[in-house]
Design a protein around this motif. Structure first.
Motif, short mmCIF file in Angstrom:
data_model
loop_
_atom_site.label_atom_id
_atom_site.label_comp_id
_atom_site.label_asym_id
_atom_site.label_seq_id
_atom_site.Cartn_x
_atom_site.Cartn_y
_atom_site.Cartn_z
N CYS A 23 40.28 40.54 34.35
CA CYS A 23 39.56 41.34 35.35
C CYS A 23 40.11 41.17 36.77
CB CYS A 23 38.08 41.01 35.30
SG CYS A 23 37.21 41.86 33.96
N GLY A 24 41.41 41.12 36.92
CA GLY A 24 42.02 41.22 38.23
C GLY A 24 42.44 39.92 38.88
N ASP A 25 43.21 40.06 39.96
CA ASP A 25 43.84 38.95 40.67
C ASP A 25 44.73 38.15 39.73
OD1 ASP A 25 42.63 39.80 42.96
OD2 ASP A 25 41.32 38.07 43.20
N MET A 26 45.60 38.86 39.04
CA MET A 26 46.58 38.18 38.20
C MET A 26 47.57 37.40 39.05
SD MET A 26 45.18 40.75 36.43
CE MET A 26 46.06 42.26 36.85
N VAL A 55 43.17 44.67 34.55
CA VAL A 55 42.29 45.32 35.53
C VAL A 55 42.77 44.88 36.91
CG1 VAL A 55 39.92 45.59 36.36
CG2 VAL A 55 40.35 45.20 33.91
N PRO A 56 43.10 45.80 37.82
CA PRO A 56 43.64 45.39 39.12
C PRO A 56 42.59 44.74 40.02
CG PRO A 56 43.31 47.75 39.09
CD PRO A 56 43.04 47.27 37.69
N GLY A 57 43.02 43.67 40.71
CA GLY A 57 42.17 43.01 41.69
C GLY A 57 42.70 43.23 43.10
N ASN A 58 41.96 42.78 44.09
CA ASN A 58 42.38 43.00 45.47
C ASN A 58 43.69 42.27 45.80
OD1 ASN A 58 40.18 40.90 45.17
ND2 ASN A 58 40.92 40.31 47.19
N HIS A 59 43.95 41.14 45.17
CA HIS A 59 45.21 40.44 45.41
C HIS A 59 46.38 41.16 44.74
CE1 HIS A 59 44.01 36.47 47.27
NE2 HIS A 59 42.83 37.00 46.95
N ASP A 60 46.09 42.03 43.81
CA ASP A 60 47.16 42.74 43.09
C ASP A 60 47.59 44.02 43.79
OD1 ASP A 60 47.04 40.93 40.80
OD2 ASP A 60 45.15 41.91 40.31
N LEU A 136 31.93 49.45 31.64
CA LEU A 136 32.83 49.56 32.78
C LEU A 136 33.46 48.21 33.08
CD1 LEU A 136 33.72 51.49 35.19
CD2 LEU A 136 31.84 50.42 36.47
N PHE A 137 34.78 48.18 33.23
CA PHE A 137 35.50 46.99 33.69
C PHE A 137 35.99 47.23 35.11
CE2 PHE A 137 36.44 46.21 29.06
CZ PHE A 137 35.83 44.98 28.98
N SER A 138 35.79 46.25 35.97
CA SER A 138 36.28 46.33 37.35
C SER A 138 36.58 44.93 37.84
CB SER A 138 35.23 47.00 38.25
OG SER A 138 34.01 46.27 38.22
N HIS A 139 37.22 44.83 38.99
CA HIS A 139 37.41 43.51 39.59
C HIS A 139 36.17 43.15 40.42
CE1 HIS A 139 39.29 39.99 41.22
NE2 HIS A 139 39.16 40.45 42.46
N HIS A 140 35.82 44.01 41.36
CA HIS A 140 34.58 43.81 42.11
C HIS A 140 33.40 44.27 41.25
CE1 HIS A 140 37.80 44.40 45.06
NE2 HIS A 140 37.08 43.72 45.93
N PRO A 141 32.33 43.50 41.15
CA PRO A 141 31.15 43.98 40.44
C PRO A 141 30.48 45.11 41.23
CG PRO A 141 30.71 41.85 41.48
CD PRO A 141 32.17 42.12 41.66
N PHE A 177 31.49 44.60 33.48
CA PHE A 177 32.08 43.25 33.47
C PHE A 177 33.14 43.19 34.57
CE2 PHE A 177 30.21 43.42 29.27
CZ PHE A 177 29.69 42.14 29.13
N ALA A 178 33.07 42.14 35.38
CA ALA A 178 33.92 42.04 36.55
C ALA A 178 34.35 40.59 36.80
CB ALA A 178 33.17 42.59 37.77
N GLY A 179 35.08 40.40 37.88
CA GLY A 179 35.52 39.07 38.29
C GLY A 179 35.21 38.88 39.77
#
Length: 224
Positions: A23-26, A55-60, A136-141, A177-179
């Motif tokens: 869920c992001g920030d790989m 799933v893309p995160g803000n750091h990505d 729904l999958f996202s980085h931010h909830p 579901f998020a991170g």
């Protein structure tokens, strides 16, 4: 983080889930070829019979970890594939979004508009397919305390949260579901459960590093 991600992949190989979602920030720095290569090297240790969904995160996708930029979104797409998409497994439809364009103080309005249209279209398709769940999958909830909470650094902006929640209510999106939080957070409101899972890597709260196991049986979702 290299050691922890490797252990998480080893656990997935042992558990043999239907698929794995990151869920992001790989990566920590969106322009680091070295970090992308290391993430993909470790991800490549996953059993080839287990699907992996990014799933893309803000750091990505943000050079400053907050502001999305087309150059970095294009870079993400080259390295990891589409930043928003959908897939079906058995009788469940999953929608993946790039939440950074919906959460940053300086969003990309055209990208945000395209994603809202995409979420609605996919939710309608899911209804026509008569799936038992749409998730729904996202980085931010979507939200961290309540659906009407004020804008904050940890969730999708209210401007975009409201229409997504309306789509969810109209078309049966039952969970998000998020991170992003680097800790566990679970809240339910208006028929949708929003679950932020603690990080595989560096934790920010009391929850240790880890991963979440989700089991779906018919209309029930259980996770730990």
């Amino acid at each position: 983080e290299t050691a922890l991600f490797t252990r998480a992949i080893e656990q997935a190989n042992r558990l043999k889930p239907s698929f794995v979602v990151l869920c992001g920030d790989m990566v920590n720095e969106a322009d680091s070829d070295e970090q992308v290569a290391e993430v993909k090297r470790i991800a490549g240790l996953l059993d080839h019979t287990i699907d992996l969904h990014w799933v893309p995160g803000n750091h990505d996708v943000a050079y400053d970890h907050n502001t999305p930029d087309q150059e970095y979104i294009d870079r993400y797409r080259k390295n990891f594939g589409p930043d928003y998409y959908a897939f079906t497994h058995q009788d469940v439809r999953f929608i993946v979004i790039n939440s950074t364009v919906l959460a940053s103080p300086k969003t990309m309005p055209e990208e945000a508009k395209a994603q809202l249209a995409f979420i609605e279209a996919e939710a309608i398709i899911a209804g026509h397919q008569r799936v038992k769940q749409t998730i729904l999958f996202s980085h931010h909830p979507l939200f961290v305390e309540s659906a009407n909470e004020a804008d904050n650094p940890w969730s999708i902006k209210k401007k975009y949260r409201k229409p997504i929640l309306e789509i969810a209510a109209d078309h049966g999106i039952t969970a998000n579901f998020a991170g992003h939080w680097h800790r566990n957070n679970i809240v339910s409101e208006n028929g949708i459960e929003v679950v932020a899972s603690g990080s595989v890597g560096y934790p920010l709260g009391d929850d240790p590093s880890g991963y979440r196991i989700v089991e779906i049986k018919g209309s029930e979702i259980n996770h730990k």
